[in-house]
Scaffold this active site. Structure first.
Site, PDB file in Angstrom:
ATOM      1  N   LYS A 172      38.206  43.592  26.056  1.00 25.73           N
ATOM      2  CA  LYS A 172      38.285  43.149  27.452  1.00 25.73           C
ATOM      3  C   LYS A 172      37.198  42.146  27.852  1.00 25.73           C
ATOM      4  O   LYS A 172      36.047  42.266  27.476  1.00 25.73           O
ATOM      5  CB  LYS A 172      38.177  44.370  28.398  1.00 25.73           C
ATOM      6  N   GLU A 225      37.038  39.340  41.271  1.00 21.39           N
ATOM      7  CA  GLU A 225      37.543  40.584  41.878  1.00 21.39           C
ATOM      8  C   GLU A 225      36.636  41.043  43.018  1.00 21.39           C
ATOM      9  O   GLU A 225      37.111  41.494  44.065  1.00 21.39           O
ATOM     10  CB  GLU A 225      37.640  41.685  40.820  1.00 21.39           C
ATOM     11  N   HIS A 229      57.277  32.947  46.842  1.00 16.94           N
ATOM     12  CA  HIS A 229      57.674  34.331  46.519  1.00 16.94           C
ATOM     13  C   HIS A 229      57.183  34.735  45.135  1.00 16.94           C
ATOM     14  O   HIS A 229      57.780  35.586  44.482  1.00 16.94           O
ATOM     15  CB  HIS A 229      59.185  34.532  46.607  1.00 16.94           C
ATOM     16  N   SER A 283      34.269  45.834  28.904  1.00 13.20           N
ATOM     17  CA  SER A 283      34.639  47.202  29.238  1.00 13.20           C
ATOM     18  C   SER A 283      33.858  48.130  28.328  1.00 13.20           C
ATOM     19  O   SER A 283      33.577  47.806  27.177  1.00 13.20           O
ATOM     20  CB  SER A 283      36.138  47.393  29.044  1.00 13.20           C
TER      21      SER A 283
END
Ligand code: ARG
Length: 466
Positions: A291, A298, A164, A285
């Site tokens: 970043k 991804e 969970h 970025s």
């Protein structure tokens, strides 16, 4: 007008047509823009067919020699990028056949004896896919090896195991990685199975009903390395379940990749900080200078979407088709090609990236200390001291409550406090409550104990030889 029967496609079919195809229909029905990718399979299939025709006395030995000579020229032209693909000739099959005839004359026109594009295309796709399956099998092994070798270094690296998405019990990072190895190992098994059913020869089914020429289908199958011959001509030209199975395999495999990619993204985030990825797998970025984004992971996660989508596309493509061949089947190629390309690239890049993961063992261990991950160990300890499990579970829930109120870990509660909650607790509990105590205790086959995990690493290394 040229006397080459395939120079204009409507002539390729028959004299029945009285007007040329409209430009829009030509563009709509042509597949040469994408199916030229099948050229080598198409030529291999044609050569095997021609050899058999000659052996059976259906065409002359001289015709076979001409066909072989013409095909050798065509292979050279395609490899050198000199071959001129013509939209007018619709698909890879007609393009190659027309060129052959232009090169060698009548022998080229005899090649299609006892054959139809229906059994030809089914053969080509199976042949091509078999080659891709063999490449993907290697990539799947590489992927597993990358995970196994990273795992080999981390049998003692403790991380929180989750259910969970809540801290559940301590596990080793190696154990976690080896879970993915199991998934990819099953994918590899599925692929072996897909290959087995893909590797049957449709050629000889001709348009749909078989042919009146004395073909030796077994011979063609042997020449092309097929394990057998499709036993029903109608089925041979019409079904594409081998492509469906491959897509299902690929979708499942990409879902496994996607789960791993998702974890890599999470682990790399500041909130987890479990791993770092090499710069070459990250991007920056344009606006936030701090970043470093895990784009590769991804994208791997995102690309699972199209592979799953292709499976749905192919299933839907097949669903309403009456026997036998229908032009619908031409639509099987782009999804299949994209599935192969996406899966192959994804496996390649993920295996590389996994090989370069830097593990932040301290952060993993700190996270494992946070969620009372050894509560089950305390309950098990009490059971071993004679308490029924349900009572032990209840006693530990009280201990966790006290620890929560104090803002400390179970291992940090004074022994006297634990004993006040449950008198059976003794000093030997402290070992039980440590992360490593918990890890080593799970010494069951398939468990996270370092001894078990090391044995699994060895098993996988033996199973996945270089
Ligand atoms: N380009 C076609 C395909 O991909 C080849 C088979 C065409 N057969 C036919 N009878 N029109 O399916």
């Amino acid at each position: 007008m040229s006397n080459d029967p395939l120079a204009n496609k409507h002539q390729a079919w028959s004299a029945l047509f009285t007007e040329p195809m409209s430009e829009l229909v030509k563009r709509y029905t042509a597949s040469v823009g994408f199916d030229q990718r099948l050229w080598r399979a198409d030529i291999d299939g044609s050569l095997a067919h021609a050899e058999m025709l000659a052996a059976q006395g259906v065409i002359a030995k001289a015709d076979l020699a001409d066909i072989q000579r013409g095909m050798a020229q065509i292979v050279a032209d395609i490899e050198d990028g000199r071959f001129e693909w013509k939209l007018d000739l619709e698909d890879v099959h007609l393009n190659i056949e027309a060129r052959l005839t232009a090169l060698v004359g009548d022998a080229g026109k005899r090649l299609h004896t006892g054959r139809s594009r229906n059994d030809q295309v089914a053969t080509d796709v199976r042949l091509w896919l078999r080659g891709e399956i063999d490449k993907i099998a290697v990539l799947l092994s590489d992927m597993q090896r990358a995970l196994v070798e990273l795992a080999a270094q981390h049998a003692d690296t403790v991380m929180p195991g989750y259910t969970h998405m809540q801290v559940a019990q301590p596990v080793s990072f190696a154990h976690h990685l080896l879970a993915y190895v199991e998934m990819f190992a099953r994918d590899a098994e599925r692929l072996v199975d897909v290959r087995r059913r893909t590797n049957h020869l449709p050629l000889g089914a001709a348009a749909l009903a078989g042919t009146s020429y004395p073909l030796d289908r077994e011979r063609v199958a042997r020449t092309l390395g097929f394990d057998g011959v499709c036993q029903n001509s109608l089925d041979a030209v019409s079904d594409r379940d081998f492509a469906l199975e491959f897509s299902a395999f690929a979708a499942i495999c990409m879902v496994h990749v996607s789960r791993l990619a998702e974890e890599i993204v999470l682990w790399m985030s500041q909130n987890f900080g479990f791993i770092d990825l090499a710069d070459r797998y990250c991007t920056g970025s344009s606006i936030m200078p701090q970043k470093r984004n895990p784009d590769v992971a991804e994208l791997a996660r995102g690309k699972s979407g199209r592979v799953v989508g292709h499976l749905m596309g192919l299933l839907t493509l097949m669903k309403g088709q009456p026997l036998t061949y229908n032009k619908d089947n031409q639509e099987d190629k782009e999804p299949l090609f994209d599935t192969v390309d996406t899966l192959a690239d994804t496996l390649r890049i993920m295996a590389e990236m996994v090989g370069g993961i830097q593990v932040k063992a301290d952060a993993m261990e700190r996270a494992a200390l946070k969620g009372y991950a050894t509560a089950t160990d305390l309950a098990d300890y009490l059971v071993k001291k004679g308490l029924p499990f349900r009572d032990a579970h209840e006693a530990v829930a009280h201990a966790v409550k006290v620890a929560l109120q104090r803002g400390v870990d179970l291992a940090e509660l004074p022994l006297a406090e634990l004993q006040a909650l449950q008198p059976k607790i003794q000093a030997d509990v402290l070992q039980v409550l440590t992360l490593r105590g918990s890890l080593h205790a799970r010494n069951v086959l398939g468990g996270t104990a370092p001894a078990q995990v090391r044995a699994q690493v060895q098993r996988h290394r033996t199973r996945l030889p270089r």
